[in-house]
Write an enzyme that holds these catalytic residues in place. Structure first.
Site, PDB file in Angstrom:
ATOM      1  N   CYS A 139     -22.821  16.643   1.765  1.00 51.11           N
ATOM      2  CA  CYS A 139     -24.221  16.436   2.140  1.00 51.11           C
ATOM      3  C   CYS A 139     -24.436  16.598   3.639  1.00 51.11           C
ATOM      4  O   CYS A 139     -23.556  16.339   4.443  1.00 51.11           O
ATOM      5  CB  CYS A 139     -24.672  15.033   1.746  1.00 51.11           C
ATOM      6  SG  CYS A 139     -24.767  14.793  -0.027  1.00 51.11           S
ATOM      7  N   THR A 184      -1.204  17.053   0.755  1.00 48.18           N
ATOM      8  CA  THR A 184      -1.389  18.488   0.970  1.00 48.18           C
ATOM      9  C   THR A 184      -0.052  19.192   1.154  1.00 48.18           C
ATOM     10  O   THR A 184       0.192  20.255   0.572  1.00 48.18           O
ATOM     11  CB  THR A 184      -2.312  18.739   2.179  1.00 48.18           C
ATOM     12  OG1 THR A 184      -3.587  18.168   1.914  1.00 48.18           O
ATOM     13  CG2 THR A 184      -2.473  20.228   2.439  1.00 48.18           C
ATOM     14  N   ASN A 238     -10.359  12.089  -7.888  1.00 51.96           N
ATOM     15  CA  ASN A 238     -10.717  11.338  -6.688  1.00 51.96           C
ATOM     16  C   ASN A 238     -12.200  11.033  -6.594  1.00 51.96           C
ATOM     17  O   ASN A 238     -12.599  10.037  -5.990  1.00 51.96           O
ATOM     18  CB  ASN A 238     -10.272  12.107  -5.440  1.00 51.96           C
ATOM     19  CG  ASN A 238     -10.752  13.541  -5.427  1.00 51.96           C
ATOM     20  OD1 ASN A 238     -10.445  14.311  -6.324  1.00 51.96           O
ATOM     21  ND2 ASN A 238     -11.513  13.913  -4.417  1.00 51.96           N
ATOM     22  N   THR A 252      12.373  15.635  11.809  1.00 52.65           N
ATOM     23  CA  THR A 252      12.705  14.217  11.876  1.00 52.65           C
ATOM     24  C   THR A 252      11.664  13.396  11.128  1.00 52.65           C
ATOM     25  O   THR A 252      10.462  13.590  11.306  1.00 52.65           O
ATOM     26  CB  THR A 252      12.780  13.753  13.346  1.00 52.65           C
ATOM     27  OG1 THR A 252      13.727  14.566  14.039  1.00 52.65           O
ATOM     28  CG2 THR A 252      13.180  12.291  13.438  1.00 52.65           C
ATOM     29  N   GLN A 288      -4.211   9.531  -6.687  1.00 51.05           N
ATOM     30  CA  GLN A 288      -5.016   8.369  -7.054  1.00 51.05           C
ATOM     31  C   GLN A 288      -4.323   7.468  -8.074  1.00 51.05           C
ATOM     32  O   GLN A 288      -4.867   6.433  -8.448  1.00 51.05           O
ATOM     33  CB  GLN A 288      -6.370   8.824  -7.604  1.00 51.05           C
ATOM     34  CG  GLN A 288      -7.250   9.560  -6.605  1.00 51.05           C
ATOM     35  CD  GLN A 288      -7.677   8.692  -5.436  1.00 51.05           C
ATOM     36  OE1 GLN A 288      -7.716   7.468  -5.520  1.00 51.05           O
ATOM     37  NE2 GLN A 288      -8.009   9.322  -4.314  1.00 51.05           N
ATOM     38  N   SER A 309       0.237  10.404  -1.607  1.00 55.28           N
ATOM     39  CA  SER A 309      -0.215  10.230  -0.222  1.00 55.28           C
ATOM     40  C   SER A 309      -0.333   8.738   0.089  1.00 55.28           C
ATOM     41  O   SER A 309      -1.014   8.005  -0.630  1.00 55.28           O
ATOM     42  CB  SER A 309      -1.577  10.916  -0.022  1.00 55.28           C
ATOM     43  OG  SER A 309      -1.961  10.877   1.334  1.00 55.28           O
ATOM     44  N   HIS A 323      -1.865   7.054   2.519  1.00 53.49           N
ATOM     45  CA  HIS A 323      -3.079   6.433   3.043  1.00 53.49           C
ATOM     46  C   HIS A 323      -4.113   6.134   1.971  1.00 53.49           C
ATOM     47  O   HIS A 323      -5.126   5.509   2.254  1.00 53.49           O
ATOM     48  CB  HIS A 323      -3.684   7.288   4.161  1.00 53.49           C
ATOM     49  CG  HIS A 323      -4.422   8.502   3.712  1.00 53.49           C
ATOM     50  ND1 HIS A 323      -5.782   8.540   3.559  1.00 53.49           N
ATOM     51  CD2 HIS A 323      -3.978   9.741   3.405  1.00 53.49           C
ATOM     52  CE1 HIS A 323      -6.145   9.745   3.178  1.00 53.49           C
ATOM     53  NE2 HIS A 323      -5.073  10.493   3.076  1.00 53.49           N
TER      54      HIS A 323
END
Length: 511
Positions: free
Chosen positions: A338, A73, A161, A249, A191, A211, A213
């Site tokens: 959902c 992001t 994704n 930092t 991805q 990213s 993670h």
């Protein structure tokens, strides 16, 4: 209540043990500030530089910029800000700057939201337009050819994704080179890392965010590639870290962990080959077809990441499938937003032209490129169990329960307090209010050494009558998330049975 099979890697991945060890080493031994000139700082700087050099090699960054960020992001924000600041400068000089911000219709929401935000803040006044995709989820190059000459910035993905659909980046690049040579180009590459070959400097991609993670590193660390010569405006100013490109930092433990993942990726031994990953996906797809014969897959196998499956099962809602898989210990996600009462169709699948009913019922199953054969075999066994559970216990209509009321917090039991509660109430009954197909997929008979009474929420009104007429005993309702158990407790209270409790947070927090 069962061993977890995690198949939601596109949302986030488990952390590589070597990454955890590297992060701990950074926290314990390399805790110095990399901007400091003493030995502790120099040790930290050496680690930071080594990870950056490895990332540059793996991404083929060439002479481009490569900075560490907090994640995709931030990278997207920085890229969009950089591009629109350049647009505004050209506008102020009266130079042609383009009039369109063009983004793929299946982009992650971070992209159009960032475009709209910075377009408004900077006052560039450009129009936002979504580039349509075809039925396979790939960008319409014929429409790109029509729209791109007006574009200041074009935003596409390397791979989606939700569906895993791989973009035709070479085709997009050819169109831009032919009819929009001045348009800037951002490619969301989140991805792609570890799944697609990357050689960024050999392309005309201007910006590529990543990213950590999504590929076995912890949350809170990422990277941004910026092509040499592409406009750049820093998003964060201050102490001038990252060569003045991104102040603040650096997240040293996160960078160290990311470095361990990149080292494993560069070594290659732990990452599966494309052939192995395709075989794993085919095995999972075969297990799904056997378990749910009516299944339809929502992505083209020929043009999708081998680590992603997106499917719908006619007659089964997304929530029913999520509950079913979760009961079997298989963690998947919905392809749409959902809730218990309503499913909104996936905008990605709708952009591909899928009917709303199918787009609302979609499930995504994704695994990481380090998955092994034993893991896939176990996943297929669980999938088979889910299919058998649905065949034996078809979903039932929702029960006609009294209207929901505020939950009495004094009647909630925290998972950490359940053992003590049961010890103090030996006569208490554990009541599983999940639906019969979920209970069959779980196949648990005992919990906390107690027999479990299975009373699906859809059958609660009939069973409640017997409880009201019998000897009062504490009832402890539980379900997957705590929502249905709270509803069951409220129902009993409204019927006059006040010794009813529920497990707050459900099995999700108890396991």
């Amino acid at each position: 209540m069962t061993t977890e099979i995690y198949l939601d890697a596109n949302a986030t991945s488990p952390t590589l043990p070597a990454a955890i060890a590297a992060a701990e080493d950074a926290l314990r031994e390399r805790f110095g500030n990399p901007s400091s000139s003493h030995c502790s700082g120099l040790k930290a700087r050496a680690m930071l530089d080594a990870v950056r050099a490895r990332a540059r090699r793996l991404l083929g960054a060439g002479a481009g910029r490569l900075m560490f960020t907090s994640g995709a992001t931030e990278g997207i924000q920085t890229a969009v800000l950089s591009a629109l600041c350049a647009v505004r400068e050209r506008q102020l000089k009266g130079e042609p700057a383009g009039e369109l911000l063009l983004y793929g219709a299946t982009e992650h929401k971070a992209v159009p939201e960032s475009l709209a935000h910075w377009n408004r803040v900077l006052g560039t006044g450009l129009a936002l337009d979504a580039l349509p995709v075809d039925g396979a989820g790939r960008h319409r190059l014929d429409l790109l050819r029509k729209l791109a000459p007006r574009a200041a910035l074009v935003c596409t993905m390397a791979a989606n994704n939700e569906t895993g659909v791989i973009s035709d980046l070479a085709g997009i690049e050819a169109v831009l080179a032919d009819c929009a040579p001045d348009a800037l180009w951002m490619v969301d590459s989140v991805q792609a890392l570890g799944k697609l070959r990357l050689d960024l400097a050999s392309t005309r991609i201007d910006y590529a965010p990543f990213s950590g993670h999504k590929l076995y590193a912890p949350k809170g660390v990422g990277m941004l590639y910026v092509r040499k010569g592409a406009p750049f405006t820093t998003l964060m100013v201050g102490g001038g870290q990252e060569a003045g490109q991104r102040s603040g930092t650096e997240n040293m433990s996160g960078v160290a962990a990311l470095g361990a993942v990149l080292e494993a990726l560069e070594d290659g031994a732990a990452f599966r080959s494309a052939e192995e990953l395709h075989a794993f996906r085919d095995q999972l797809a075969g297990a799904l077809r056997d378990a749910f014969p009516a299944i339809v897959f929502n992505m083209p196998f020929a043009h999708s990441l081998p680590t992603t499956l997106n499917f719908s099962v006619p007659g089964l809602a997304a929530k029913e499938l999520l509950d079913l898989f979760d009961a079997a210990g298989v963690r998947v996600s919905s392809g749409s937003a959902c809730s218990a009462a309503k499913a909104a169709p996936s905008y990605v699948l709708e952009a591909m032209g899928l009917p709303a009913e199918r787009a609302s019922a979609a499930i995504r199953m994704s695994f990481g490129p380090m998955a092994g054969q034993d893991f896939i075999d176990s996943a297929c066994e669980r999938i088979a169990r889910c299919g058998a559970a649905v065949r034996a216990h078809a979903p039932r209509p929702a029960a006609d329960l009294p209207a929901a009321a505020p939950v009495d917090a004094e009647r909630e039991i925290a998972p950490s307090a359940l053992s003590a509660f049961l010890d103090g109430h030996p006569e208490a009954i554990l009541v599983d209010v999940r639906e019969a197909y979920e209970q069959a997929a779980c196949a648990a008979q005992l919990w906390h050494g107690r027999a479990i009474e299975s009373v699906p929420l859809s059958a609660l009104p009939q069973r409640a009558a017997a409880w009201l007429q019998g000897e009062p005993r504490p009832l402890v309702f539980f379900c997957r998330s705590g929502n249905r158990s709270a509803r069951a407790m409220q129902c009993l209270h409204q019927l006059g049975y006040h010794d009813a409790w529920h497990l707050a947070g459900g099995l999700a927090l108890a396991n």
